[in-house]
Write an enzyme that holds these catalytic residues in place. Sequence first.
Site, PDB file in Angstrom:
ATOM      1  CE  LYS A   1      -2.342   1.620   3.643  1.00 41.85           C
ATOM      2  NZ  LYS A   1      -2.125   3.119   3.678  1.00 41.85           N
TER       3      LYS A   1
ATOM      4  CG  ASP B   1      -4.880   4.582   1.348  1.00 43.49           C
ATOM      5  OD1 ASP B   1      -6.124   4.964   1.136  1.00 43.49           O
ATOM      6  OD2 ASP B   1      -4.351   4.514   2.536  1.00 43.49           O
ATOM      7  CB  ILE B   2      -4.107   9.122  -3.089  1.00 45.41           C
ATOM      8  CG1 ILE B   2      -4.575   8.456  -4.322  1.00 45.41           C
ATOM      9  CG2 ILE B   2      -2.655   8.884  -2.845  1.00 45.41           C
ATOM     10  CD1 ILE B   2      -4.183   9.333  -5.558  1.00 45.41           C
ATOM     11  CE  LYS B   3      -7.966   6.584   3.674  1.00 49.86           C
ATOM     12  NZ  LYS B   3      -6.521   6.634   3.525  1.00 49.86           N
ATOM     13  CG  LEU B   4      -8.604  10.347  -6.000  1.00 47.00           C
ATOM     14  CD1 LEU B   4      -8.827  10.006  -7.398  1.00 47.00           C
ATOM     15  CD2 LEU B   4      -7.464  11.318  -5.758  1.00 47.00           C
TER      16      LEU B   4
ATOM     17  CG  ASP C   1     -11.957  17.598  -6.105  1.00 47.66           C
ATOM     18  OD1 ASP C   1     -12.767  18.446  -6.590  1.00 47.66           O
ATOM     19  OD2 ASP C   1     -10.868  17.989  -5.743  1.00 47.66           O
ATOM     20  CB  ILE C   2     -16.398  18.372  -8.627  1.00 48.91           C
ATOM     21  CG1 ILE C   2     -15.204  18.502  -9.432  1.00 48.91           C
ATOM     22  CG2 ILE C   2     -16.677  19.412  -7.480  1.00 48.91           C
ATOM     23  CD1 ILE C   2     -15.301  19.917 -10.199  1.00 48.91           C
ATOM     24  N   PRO C   3     -17.020  15.303  -9.523  1.00 50.61           N
ATOM     25  CG  PRO C   3     -19.288  14.699  -9.601  1.00 50.61           C
ATOM     26  CD  PRO C   3     -18.501  15.790  -9.174  1.00 50.61           C
TER      27      PRO C   3
ATOM     28  CB  THR D   1      -9.902   1.869  11.003  1.00 48.05           C
ATOM     29  OG1 THR D   1      -8.646   2.505  10.379  1.00 48.05           O
ATOM     30  CG2 THR D   1     -10.665   0.833  10.275  1.00 48.05           C
TER      31      THR D   1
ATOM     32  NE  ARG E   1      -2.206  -0.657  15.567  1.00 49.85           N
ATOM     33  CZ  ARG E   1      -2.142  -0.151  14.207  1.00 49.85           C
ATOM     34  NH1 ARG E   1      -2.363  -0.946  13.221  1.00 49.85           N
ATOM     35  NH2 ARG E   1      -2.112   1.261  14.188  1.00 49.85           N
TER      36      ARG E   1
ATOM     37  CD  GLN F   1      -5.856   2.526  12.253  1.00 49.81           C
ATOM     38  OE1 GLN F   1      -6.962   3.067  12.122  1.00 49.81           O
ATOM     39  NE2 GLN F   1      -5.108   2.525  11.143  1.00 49.81           N
TER      40      GLN F   1
ATOM     41  N   GLY G   1       0.397  -2.256   8.846  1.00 49.81           N
ATOM     42  CA  GLY G   1       1.520  -1.594   8.659  1.00 49.81           C
ATOM     43  C   GLY G   1       2.593  -1.517   9.631  1.00 49.81           C
ATOM     44  NE  ARG G   2       1.357   3.139  12.824  1.00 49.02           N
ATOM     45  CZ  ARG G   2       0.775   4.154  13.014  1.00 49.02           C
ATOM     46  NH1 ARG G   2       1.451   5.027  13.664  1.00 49.02           N
ATOM     47  NH2 ARG G   2      -0.691   4.057  12.964  1.00 49.02           N
TER      48      ARG G   2
END
Length: 236
Positions: A32, A59-62, A64-66, A122, A184, A193, A213-214
Amino acid sequence: MDKEPIIALDFSTLEEVMAFLNYFPNKKLNLKVGMELFYQHGPQILYTLKNNGHDIFLDIKLHDIPTTVKKAMAGIAGMGVDMINLHAAGGRKMMESAKDGLISGTQKGRKTPTLIAVTQLTSTTEEMIKQEQKINSSIEESVLNYARLASESGMDGIVCSALEAEKVKKKLGESFLRVTPGIRLKQDKNNDQKRIATPIEARKLGASQIVVGRTITQSKDPVNMYLKILKQWNGE
């Protein structure tokens, strides 16, 4: 992407990423790439990882307008990622436009990237959605509502916590993906989290894929930690 855990590359530099990947020579991984890496290194980080044979969840979670999201997705489709996400809160039209952009931007003969929608982060709590988002329903009801909207908008699945995965699966079926971060081990710190689960719990609760991740990236022995999580995730 296959069913092995997705490793969140929680690093700031390409050098740190490559040093971590050196622990896994000749091993294809699900990776990721989040905002921290992508905003500093841009598409080059994706090309580097793909050239090394890895699958990538961008994973940049767009949100904005369509029209903007559609054009952004068309460009992302050419970067070789395997999965990309956006915020379900952007609404039906934005999600449908994103799907159109991904399809139009995918080169002939290549598979269109999997598109999933973030429901509630989360790190979000029941108190936060009521006091800050002014949502009167429970966090579970909010996630299920976003999941339904995402499914109706042509998404391949959602991002949710493992705690909601079972009900999403029952409501929308096995093929609708439930990608669950916040994974975890029992002894790990929660950090930022809030709605978390172990790999064993996530499997039992019906997650399709887990993001870790960590727990792995900050381990003194990343390979053994990865294998430990993989065994738990596979129910071994």
